[in-house]
Design a protein around this motif. Structure first.
Motif, PDB file in Angstrom:
ATOM      1  N   HIS A   1       0.840  -1.207   0.000  1.00 40.28           N
ATOM      2  CA  HIS A   1       0.000   0.000   0.000  1.00 40.28           C
ATOM      3  C   HIS A   1       0.873   1.254   0.000  1.00 40.28           C
ATOM      4  CE1 HIS A   1      -3.429  -2.561   0.614  1.00 40.28           C
ATOM      5  NE2 HIS A   1      -3.017  -2.950   1.799  1.00 40.28           N
ATOM      6  N   GLY A   2       1.950   1.186  -0.745  1.00 39.93           N
ATOM      7  CA  GLY A   2       2.840   2.337  -0.849  1.00 39.93           C
ATOM      8  C   GLY A   2       3.783   2.524   0.340  1.00 39.93           C
ATOM      9  N   LYS A   3       3.744   1.609   1.302  1.00 39.90           N
ATOM     10  CA  LYS A   3       4.603   1.721   2.487  1.00 39.90           C
ATOM     11  C   LYS A   3       5.787   0.771   2.370  1.00 39.90           C
ATOM     12  CE  LYS A   3       1.319   4.102   4.722  1.00 39.90           C
ATOM     13  NZ  LYS A   3       1.437   5.556   4.861  1.00 39.90           N
ATOM     14  N   ARG A   4       6.973   1.301   2.666  1.00 36.62           N
ATOM     15  CA  ARG A   4       8.182   0.501   2.514  1.00 36.62           C
ATOM     16  C   ARG A   4       8.419  -0.378   3.744  1.00 36.62           C
ATOM     17  NH1 ARG A   4      13.790   2.076   2.942  1.00 36.62           N
ATOM     18  NH2 ARG A   4      15.016   0.608   1.739  1.00 36.62           N
ATOM     19  N   VAL A   5       8.689  -1.661   3.504  1.00 38.39           N
ATOM     20  CA  VAL A   5       8.951  -2.617   4.578  1.00 38.39           C
ATOM     21  C   VAL A   5      10.304  -3.276   4.324  1.00 38.39           C
ATOM     22  CG1 VAL A   5       8.126  -4.705   5.746  1.00 38.39           C
ATOM     23  CG2 VAL A   5       6.480  -3.074   4.814  1.00 38.39           C
ATOM     24  N   VAL A   6      11.189  -3.232   5.318  1.00 37.62           N
ATOM     25  CA  VAL A   6      12.516  -3.831   5.154  1.00 37.62           C
ATOM     26  C   VAL A   6      12.828  -4.764   6.327  1.00 37.62           C
ATOM     27  CG1 VAL A   6      13.516  -1.973   3.752  1.00 37.62           C
ATOM     28  CG2 VAL A   6      13.635  -1.844   6.241  1.00 37.62           C
ATOM     29  N   THR A   7      13.695  -5.717   6.058  1.00 36.73           N
ATOM     30  CA  THR A   7      14.050  -6.717   7.068  1.00 36.73           C
ATOM     31  C   THR A   7      15.545  -6.707   7.329  1.00 36.73           C
ATOM     32  OG1 THR A   7      12.223  -8.133   6.406  1.00 36.73           O
ATOM     33  CG2 THR A   7      14.027  -9.197   7.570  1.00 36.73           C
ATOM     34  N   PHE A   8      15.908  -6.701   8.617  1.00 41.70           N
ATOM     35  CA  PHE A   8      17.310  -6.823   9.007  1.00 41.70           C
ATOM     36  C   PHE A   8      17.445  -7.993   9.974  1.00 41.70           C
ATOM     37  CE2 PHE A   8      17.070  -1.968   8.699  1.00 41.70           C
ATOM     38  CZ  PHE A   8      17.466  -1.959   7.374  1.00 41.70           C
ATOM     39  N   PHE A   9      18.572  -8.658   9.914  1.00 43.26           N
ATOM     40  CA  PHE A   9      18.840  -9.768  10.828  1.00 43.26           C
ATOM     41  C   PHE A   9      19.753  -9.300  11.959  1.00 43.26           C
ATOM     42  CE2 PHE A   9      17.854 -11.667   6.728  1.00 43.26           C
ATOM     43  CZ  PHE A   9      16.889 -12.598   7.098  1.00 43.26           C
ATOM     44  N   LEU A  10      19.505  -9.843  13.156  1.00 44.35           N
ATOM     45  CA  LEU A  10      20.301  -9.480  14.328  1.00 44.35           C
ATOM     46  C   LEU A  10      21.215 -10.645  14.709  1.00 44.35           C
ATOM     47  CD1 LEU A  10      17.455  -7.951  16.566  1.00 44.35           C
ATOM     48  CD2 LEU A  10      18.945  -6.739  14.948  1.00 44.35           C
ATOM     49  N   LEU A  11      22.497 -10.345  14.842  1.00 43.98           N
ATOM     50  CA  LEU A  11      23.488 -11.392  15.051  1.00 43.98           C
ATOM     51  C   LEU A  11      24.540 -10.938  16.057  1.00 43.98           C
ATOM     52  CD1 LEU A  11      24.121 -14.154  13.638  1.00 43.98           C
ATOM     53  CD2 LEU A  11      25.618 -12.887  12.109  1.00 43.98           C
ATOM     54  N   GLY A  12      25.025 -11.899  16.871  1.00 39.68           N
ATOM     55  CA  GLY A  12      26.141 -11.597  17.771  1.00 39.68           C
ATOM     56  C   GLY A  12      27.413 -12.209  17.224  1.00 39.68           C
ATOM     57  N   THR A  13      28.316 -12.562  18.143  1.00 37.41           N
ATOM     58  CA  THR A  13      29.579 -13.173  17.728  1.00 37.41           C
ATOM     59  C   THR A  13      29.474 -14.683  17.848  1.00 37.41           C
ATOM     60  OG1 THR A  13      30.831 -11.267  18.428  1.00 37.41           O
ATOM     61  CG2 THR A  13      32.044 -13.316  18.269  1.00 37.41           C
ATOM     62  N   ASN A  14      29.923 -15.376  16.834  1.00 41.65           N
ATOM     63  CA  ASN A  14      29.864 -16.831  16.801  1.00 41.65           C
ATOM     64  C   ASN A  14      30.532 -17.451  18.034  1.00 41.65           C
ATOM     65  OD1 ASN A  14      29.603 -19.439  16.014  1.00 41.65           O
ATOM     66  ND2 ASN A  14      30.549 -19.168  14.000  1.00 41.65           N
ATOM     67  N   PRO A  15      29.785 -18.205  18.866  1.00 39.27           N
ATOM     68  CA  PRO A  15      30.412 -18.804  20.053  1.00 39.27           C
ATOM     69  C   PRO A  15      31.348 -19.958  19.672  1.00 39.27           C
ATOM     70  CG  PRO A  15      28.065 -19.352  19.956  1.00 39.27           C
ATOM     71  CD  PRO A  15      28.359 -18.480  18.774  1.00 39.27           C
ATOM     72  N   THR A  16      31.201 -20.512  18.471  1.00 41.65           N
ATOM     73  CA  THR A  16      32.113 -21.569  18.012  1.00 41.65           C
ATOM     74  C   THR A  16      32.685 -21.159  16.654  1.00 41.65           C
ATOM     75  OG1 THR A  16      30.195 -22.694  17.056  1.00 41.65           O
ATOM     76  CG2 THR A  16      30.965 -23.489  19.179  1.00 41.65           C
ATOM     77  N   PRO A  17      33.661 -20.260  16.690  1.00 39.26           N
ATOM     78  CA  PRO A  17      34.179 -19.694  15.445  1.00 39.26           C
ATOM     79  C   PRO A  17      34.795 -20.761  14.543  1.00 39.26           C
ATOM     80  CG  PRO A  17      35.147 -18.608  17.380  1.00 39.26           C
ATOM     81  CD  PRO A  17      34.393 -19.796  17.869  1.00 39.26           C
ATOM     82  N   SER A  18      34.615 -20.564  13.274  1.00 38.68           N
ATOM     83  CA  SER A  18      35.225 -21.461  12.296  1.00 38.68           C
ATOM     84  C   SER A  18      35.574 -20.595  11.097  1.00 38.68           C
ATOM     85  CB  SER A  18      34.246 -22.569  11.924  1.00 38.68           C
ATOM     86  OG  SER A  18      33.926 -22.546  10.554  1.00 38.68           O
ATOM     87  N   THR A  19      36.813 -20.680  10.684  1.00 41.41           N
ATOM     88  CA  THR A  19      37.286 -19.803   9.622  1.00 41.41           C
ATOM     89  C   THR A  19      36.434 -19.938   8.375  1.00 41.41           C
ATOM     90  OG1 THR A  19      39.417 -20.466  10.460  1.00 41.41           O
ATOM     91  CG2 THR A  19      39.432 -19.002   8.565  1.00 41.41           C
ATOM     92  N   GLU A  20      36.072 -21.183   8.071  1.00 44.89           N
ATOM     93  CA  GLU A  20      35.319 -21.432   6.857  1.00 44.89           C
ATOM     94  C   GLU A  20      33.947 -20.772   6.934  1.00 44.89           C
ATOM     95  OE1 GLU A  20      33.753 -25.094   4.099  1.00 44.89           O
ATOM     96  OE2 GLU A  20      34.295 -25.446   6.183  1.00 44.89           O
ATOM     97  N   LYS A  21      33.243 -21.062   8.039  1.00 45.43           N
ATOM     98  CA  LYS A  21      31.892 -20.517   8.195  1.00 45.43           C
ATOM     99  C   LYS A  21      31.912 -19.000   8.271  1.00 45.43           C
ATOM    100  CE  LYS A  21      29.644 -24.448  10.338  1.00 45.43           C
ATOM    101  NZ  LYS A  21      29.626 -25.086  11.644  1.00 45.43           N
ATOM    102  N   ASP A  22      32.918 -18.462   8.983  1.00 42.11           N
ATOM    103  CA  ASP A  22      32.967 -17.014   9.130  1.00 42.11           C
ATOM    104  C   ASP A  22      33.215 -16.327   7.791  1.00 42.11           C
ATOM    105  OD1 ASP A  22      32.389 -17.353  11.737  1.00 42.11           O
ATOM    106  OD2 ASP A  22      34.414 -16.970  12.492  1.00 42.11           O
ATOM    107  N   SER A  23      33.918 -17.010   6.901  1.00 40.98           N
ATOM    108  CA  SER A  23      34.142 -16.371   5.606  1.00 40.98           C
ATOM    109  C   SER A  23      32.875 -16.433   4.747  1.00 40.98           C
ATOM    110  CB  SER A  23      35.363 -16.961   4.903  1.00 40.98           C
ATOM    111  OG  SER A  23      34.996 -18.079   4.155  1.00 40.98           O
ATOM    112  N   PHE A  24      32.063 -17.483   4.943  1.00 44.89           N
ATOM    113  CA  PHE A  24      30.748 -17.520   4.290  1.00 44.89           C
ATOM    114  C   PHE A  24      29.889 -16.362   4.771  1.00 44.89           C
ATOM    115  CE2 PHE A  24      31.077 -22.232   3.357  1.00 44.89           C
ATOM    116  CZ  PHE A  24      31.000 -22.057   1.986  1.00 44.89           C
TER     117      PHE A  24
END
Ligand SMILES: *[C@@H]1O[C@H](CO)[C@@H](O)[C@H](O)[C@H]1NC(C)=O
Ligand SMILES: *[C@@H]1O[C@H](CO)[C@@H](O)[C@H](O)[C@H]1NC(C)=O
Ligand SMILES: *[C@@H]1O[C@H](CO)[C@@H](O)[C@H](O)[C@H]1NC(C)=O
Ligand SMILES: *[C@@H]1O[C@H](CO)[C@@H](O)[C@H](O)[C@H]1NC(C)=O
Ligand SMILES: *[C@@H]1O[C@H](CO)[C@@H](O)[C@H](O)[C@H]1NC(C)=O
Length: 299
Positions: free
Chosen positions: A77-100
């Motif tokens: 109806h002419g109104k703009r709707v946008v979506t953002f995701f909320l994220l913290g720091t990976n508790p189990t870091p992985s170089t591969e996943k973090d680069s994705f």
């Protein structure tokens, strides 16, 4: 040179210290081309509604499904709707996943991130990060919705109901929980000890599965949060803020539209609801397509 290094460090590695007392933000948003883009987005093309979706590092598939369905940028109806995701720091870091993730971040530019450990009992930080971000970088929006990654949101109906309600300030709505009590069973995921919360009843709050507020309320929640002690259940925590702010919960419609459960799918049921819970990515696509295809159908 030393000066330059310090600034970069300040943007990247600042832990969040205050776990048990009051919530104090000593960390900052992770600076990314994505963040800068997000800031510009709200200024140049103010949204009517911003959906903030809590997510974790391993949920790329669901984020993709949301981006293609209810979370796509839309004009309703002419109104703009946008979506953002909320994220913290990976508790189990992985170089591969973090680069994705970093690739995803730079491709879609829809992730808001800060340096706190991304765990279930830190959800309160995640939600407050969203309120903080709205306060600083997107005060142009009229409404904000906080929801979770396993939800189906009928953004069309939500916008319609918000337009009908036409209340641009002091609004807080969702699935109301006016008289919930703390769960004292130690085996429960939501167990709360007397020392964490010693009252018999929680203040009125809305289920964290999906609540909607006018932007002034988001700003006031963020503002008051520095004087409300940390509490690990994010929806109850928001209720504590609302209590302090003397903001009363409201229904958006005379019929229930926010479901913390999952009503069986039918076009007519889902056309008349705002939230449904525990929806799989494939279902999001099915439901979304079915709703789009049947727009002219009578219910
Ligand atoms: C943020 O952006 C920088 C440079 O643009 C990049 O190196 C970094 O990986 C990004 N951070 C994340 C968490 O993706
Ligand atoms: C919440 O995040 C903080 C900061 O990263 C971390 O120190 C703390 O262990 C986390 N708490 C939980 C319950 O995961
Ligand atoms: C919405 O409310 C404002 C005042 O709060 C009023 O001026 C306006 O006419 C209303 N719009 C609709 C469509 O009801
Ligand atoms: C934030 O809180 C301070 C006092 O704690 C108050 O003076 C100020 O007006 C508040 N700002 C907003 C936007 O509510
Ligand atoms: C809280 O709000 C109600 C109306 O919603 C008002 O009657 C009451 O006086 C307010 N209380 C305080 C302490 O501001």
């Amino acid at each position: 040179m030393a000066h330059k290094k310090m600034i970069i460090a300040a943007f990247v590695i600042l832990p969040c210290l205050s776990m048990f007392s009051y919530i104090i933000y000593i960390d900052v948003f992770k600076r990314n081309s994505s963040t800068n883009f997000l800031e510009a987005t709200c200024k140049q093309n103010p949204p009517f509604l911003v959906l903030l979706v809590t997510t974790t590092h391993d949920q790329m598939t669901v984020r993709m499904a949301i981006r293609k369905t209810w979370g796509q940028e839309q004009l309703i109806h002419g109104k703009r709707v946008v979506t953002f995701f909320l994220l913290g720091t990976n508790p189990t870091p992985s170089t591969e996943k973090d680069s994705f993730l970093s690739e995803e971040l730079n491709t879609y530019k829809d992730i808001i991130q800060k340096d706190f450990m991304d765990t279930y009992y830190n959800l309160t930080y995640k939600t407050l990060m969203g309120m903080e971000w709205i306060t600083h970088y997107c005060p142009q929006t009229h409404y904000v919705m906080k929801t979770d990654i396993d939800m189906f949101i009928n953004t069309f109906y939500l916008v319609e109901l918000l337009m009908r309600k036409n209340q641009t300030s002091n609004l807080f709505t969702g699935f109301l929980k006016p008289t919930d009590a703390p769960i004292r069973d130690k085996n429960s995921k939501w167990y709360i000890s007397e020392s964490e919360f010693n009252r018999d009843k929680y203040p009125p709050f809305c289920s964290g599965t999906g609540y909607v507020l006018s932007v002034d309320v988001a700003q006031r929640i963020y503002n008051i949060s520095s004087s409300i002690p940390f509490f690990k259940l994010e929806d109850v925590y928001i209720g504590l803020c609302l209590e302090k702010l003397n903001i009363t919960l409201q229904e958006l419609h005379e019929k229930p539209v926010f479901f913390p459960s999952k009503p069986p799918f039918s076009v007519c049921t889902y056309r008349n609801l705002v939230t449904s819970h525990r929806v799989q990515p494939e279902e999001m696509k099915l439901y979304w397509d079915a709703l789009e295809k049947s727009q002219d159908e009578e219910c």
